[in-house]
Design a protein around this motif. Sequence first.
Motif, PDB file in Angstrom:
ATOM      1  N   ALA A  24      -1.123   9.420  -4.230  1.00 59.12           N
ATOM      2  CA  ALA A  24      -2.352   9.518  -3.445  1.00 59.12           C
ATOM      3  C   ALA A  24      -2.043   9.220  -1.982  1.00 59.12           C
ATOM      4  O   ALA A  24      -0.956   8.737  -1.636  1.00 59.12           O
ATOM      5  CB  ALA A  24      -3.395   8.532  -3.975  1.00 59.12           C
ATOM      6  N   TYR A  42       0.835  -1.212   0.000  1.00 60.21           N
ATOM      7  CA  TYR A  42       0.000   0.000   0.000  1.00 60.21           C
ATOM      8  C   TYR A  42       0.871   1.264   0.000  1.00 60.21           C
ATOM      9  O   TYR A  42       0.596   2.221  -0.727  1.00 60.21           O
ATOM     10  CB  TYR A  42      -0.906   0.024   1.231  1.00 60.21           C
ATOM     11  CG  TYR A  42      -2.014  -0.992   1.213  1.00 60.21           C
ATOM     12  CD1 TYR A  42      -2.965  -1.010   0.188  1.00 60.21           C
ATOM     13  CD2 TYR A  42      -2.149  -1.919   2.243  1.00 60.21           C
ATOM     14  CE1 TYR A  42      -3.993  -1.934   0.185  1.00 60.21           C
ATOM     15  CE2 TYR A  42      -3.187  -2.844   2.251  1.00 60.21           C
ATOM     16  CZ  TYR A  42      -4.099  -2.847   1.221  1.00 60.21           C
ATOM     17  OH  TYR A  42      -5.117  -3.763   1.228  1.00 60.21           O
ATOM     18  N   GLY A  72       0.031   3.848 -12.014  1.00 59.34           N
ATOM     19  CA  GLY A  72      -0.597   3.054 -10.971  1.00 59.34           C
ATOM     20  C   GLY A  72      -2.034   2.669 -11.211  1.00 59.34           C
ATOM     21  O   GLY A  72      -2.713   2.200 -10.286  1.00 59.34           O
ATOM     22  N   THR A  81      -5.454   5.046  -1.310  1.00 60.70           N
ATOM     23  CA  THR A  81      -4.889   3.909  -2.042  1.00 60.70           C
ATOM     24  C   THR A  81      -5.470   2.600  -1.552  1.00 60.70           C
ATOM     25  O   THR A  81      -5.809   1.716  -2.349  1.00 60.70           O
ATOM     26  CB  THR A  81      -3.352   3.906  -1.887  1.00 60.70           C
ATOM     27  OG1 THR A  81      -2.825   5.122  -2.420  1.00 60.70           O
ATOM     28  CG2 THR A  81      -2.739   2.723  -2.615  1.00 60.70           C
ATOM     29  N   ARG A  82      -5.610   2.455  -0.235  1.00 63.13           N
ATOM     30  CA  ARG A  82      -6.236   1.246   0.318  1.00 63.13           C
ATOM     31  C   ARG A  82      -7.650   1.080  -0.244  1.00 63.13           C
ATOM     32  O   ARG A  82      -8.043  -0.024  -0.636  1.00 63.13           O
ATOM     33  CB  ARG A  82      -6.294   1.326   1.842  1.00 63.13           C
ATOM     34  CG  ARG A  82      -4.977   1.085   2.546  1.00 63.13           C
ATOM     35  CD  ARG A  82      -5.168   1.214   4.052  1.00 63.13           C
ATOM     36  NE  ARG A  82      -3.940   1.001   4.769  1.00 63.13           N
ATOM     37  CZ  ARG A  82      -3.494  -0.186   5.177  1.00 63.13           C
ATOM     38  NH1 ARG A  82      -4.207  -1.268   4.913  1.00 63.13           N
ATOM     39  NH2 ARG A  82      -2.359  -0.290   5.833  1.00 63.13           N
ATOM     40  N   TRP A  94      -8.910   2.296  -2.996  1.00 60.88           N
ATOM     41  CA  TRP A  94      -8.859   1.991  -4.428  1.00 60.88           C
ATOM     42  C   TRP A  94      -8.521   0.525  -4.660  1.00 60.88           C
ATOM     43  O   TRP A  94      -9.172  -0.153  -5.481  1.00 60.88           O
ATOM     44  CB  TRP A  94      -7.827   2.892  -5.107  1.00 60.88           C
ATOM     45  CG  TRP A  94      -7.719   2.654  -6.580  1.00 60.88           C
ATOM     46  CD1 TRP A  94      -8.504   3.170  -7.562  1.00 60.88           C
ATOM     47  CD2 TRP A  94      -6.752   1.812  -7.240  1.00 60.88           C
ATOM     48  NE1 TRP A  94      -8.100   2.721  -8.802  1.00 60.88           N
ATOM     49  CE2 TRP A  94      -7.036   1.892  -8.630  1.00 60.88           C
ATOM     50  CE3 TRP A  94      -5.695   1.031  -6.795  1.00 60.88           C
ATOM     51  CZ2 TRP A  94      -6.286   1.183  -9.567  1.00 60.88           C
ATOM     52  CZ3 TRP A  94      -4.946   0.326  -7.738  1.00 60.88           C
ATOM     53  CH2 TRP A  94      -5.238   0.403  -9.100  1.00 60.88           C
ATOM     54  N   LEU A 122       2.537   1.757  -3.413  1.00 60.66           N
ATOM     55  CA  LEU A 122       1.562   2.073  -4.445  1.00 60.66           C
ATOM     56  C   LEU A 122       1.017   3.490  -4.259  1.00 60.66           C
ATOM     57  O   LEU A 122       0.740   4.188  -5.245  1.00 60.66           O
ATOM     58  CB  LEU A 122       0.419   1.056  -4.435  1.00 60.66           C
ATOM     59  CG  LEU A 122      -0.616   1.203  -5.553  1.00 60.66           C
ATOM     60  CD1 LEU A 122       0.050   1.158  -6.926  1.00 60.66           C
ATOM     61  CD2 LEU A 122      -1.670   0.103  -5.442  1.00 60.66           C
ATOM     62  N   ALA A 123       0.891   3.918  -3.018  1.00 59.54           N
ATOM     63  CA  ALA A 123       0.449   5.293  -2.761  1.00 59.54           C
ATOM     64  C   ALA A 123       1.435   6.288  -3.366  1.00 59.54           C
ATOM     65  O   ALA A 123       1.030   7.316  -3.942  1.00 59.54           O
ATOM     66  CB  ALA A 123       0.305   5.529  -1.255  1.00 59.54           C
ATOM     67  N   ARG A 180       0.967   6.246  -7.163  1.00 58.20           N
ATOM     68  CA  ARG A 180      -0.271   6.897  -7.587  1.00 58.20           C
ATOM     69  C   ARG A 180      -0.336   8.363  -7.179  1.00 58.20           C
ATOM     70  O   ARG A 180      -1.243   9.095  -7.612  1.00 58.20           O
ATOM     71  CB  ARG A 180      -1.479   6.148  -7.001  1.00 58.20           C
ATOM     72  CG  ARG A 180      -1.688   4.765  -7.603  1.00 58.20           C
ATOM     73  CD  ARG A 180      -2.858   4.039  -6.951  1.00 58.20           C
ATOM     74  NE  ARG A 180      -4.108   4.788  -7.080  1.00 58.20           N
ATOM     75  CZ  ARG A 180      -4.866   4.824  -8.166  1.00 58.20           C
ATOM     76  NH1 ARG A 180      -4.501   4.122  -9.242  1.00 58.20           N
ATOM     77  NH2 ARG A 180      -5.981   5.526  -8.203  1.00 58.20           N
TER      78      ARG A 180
END
Length: 234
Positions: free
Chosen positions: A105, A96, A143, A110-111, A113, A99-100, A103
């Motif tokens: 974000a 997470y 992402g 992100t979680r 999404w 990936l945040a 992205r």
Amino acid sequence: MGPTLATRLADWIDELGLTDHLAAAGLPSFTRDASGAPSWIEADGEPLSDERLAELDASLRDHGDDPAHGVPVALVLLARKARLRAELLATPAWTYDHLAEVRGASLNATRFWVHKQAEEHHLLTVAQGEHLLVPAFQLTPSGDVRPELLPVLEPLLAAGTDPWDAWIWLTQPAGLLGGDVPERLAADPEEAALVAHAATRLAQRVTASPKPRPRPAPSPVPPASGGCGCGGHH
């Protein structure tokens, strides 16, 4: 006197490089003493009887024309899957947090999404220890899920395909595609429909396959006479 059945079976499994996969397959396993002699035990720790050992030997050698040279196919497949899992974990996969960053974000966004996409069968996620990983091959540089993979991911995930099996199939040469890698071939507009069809066929096999049942608990030992019987990744 030649080697015992326990020794012959242990030596054979060792030679095949499958010893470490016995327990994972729910099969009896063995340890060796200082002299190298094996001791076989059930999954619950009980020693194997001679009859049970003979039964195990027969079941592991039940593939092939010559039982003496049979192949424990289930163990071989399990070992292959373990090897591929290790290889996949060496490829990019986002937690997470990572990936945040990709992205741009917040962690909470992100979680949300990830869970939303996974719930809609649009995103493959796998559990690894305490982390949930999102394999990066399915994402764009920003992402988002690669649009061409949606028709491929949806049937596989909706069918309940094991996430590791899905990751392996998507990123390894596939027999249904003449040896091409599905996630790569899907990027070709002229081949995308073929990849989606192959994924649908695989999903149908998963749906039709009987689900494994949990191994039954060992039967309780009858009480003696007079007894009461109580019993981080990238």
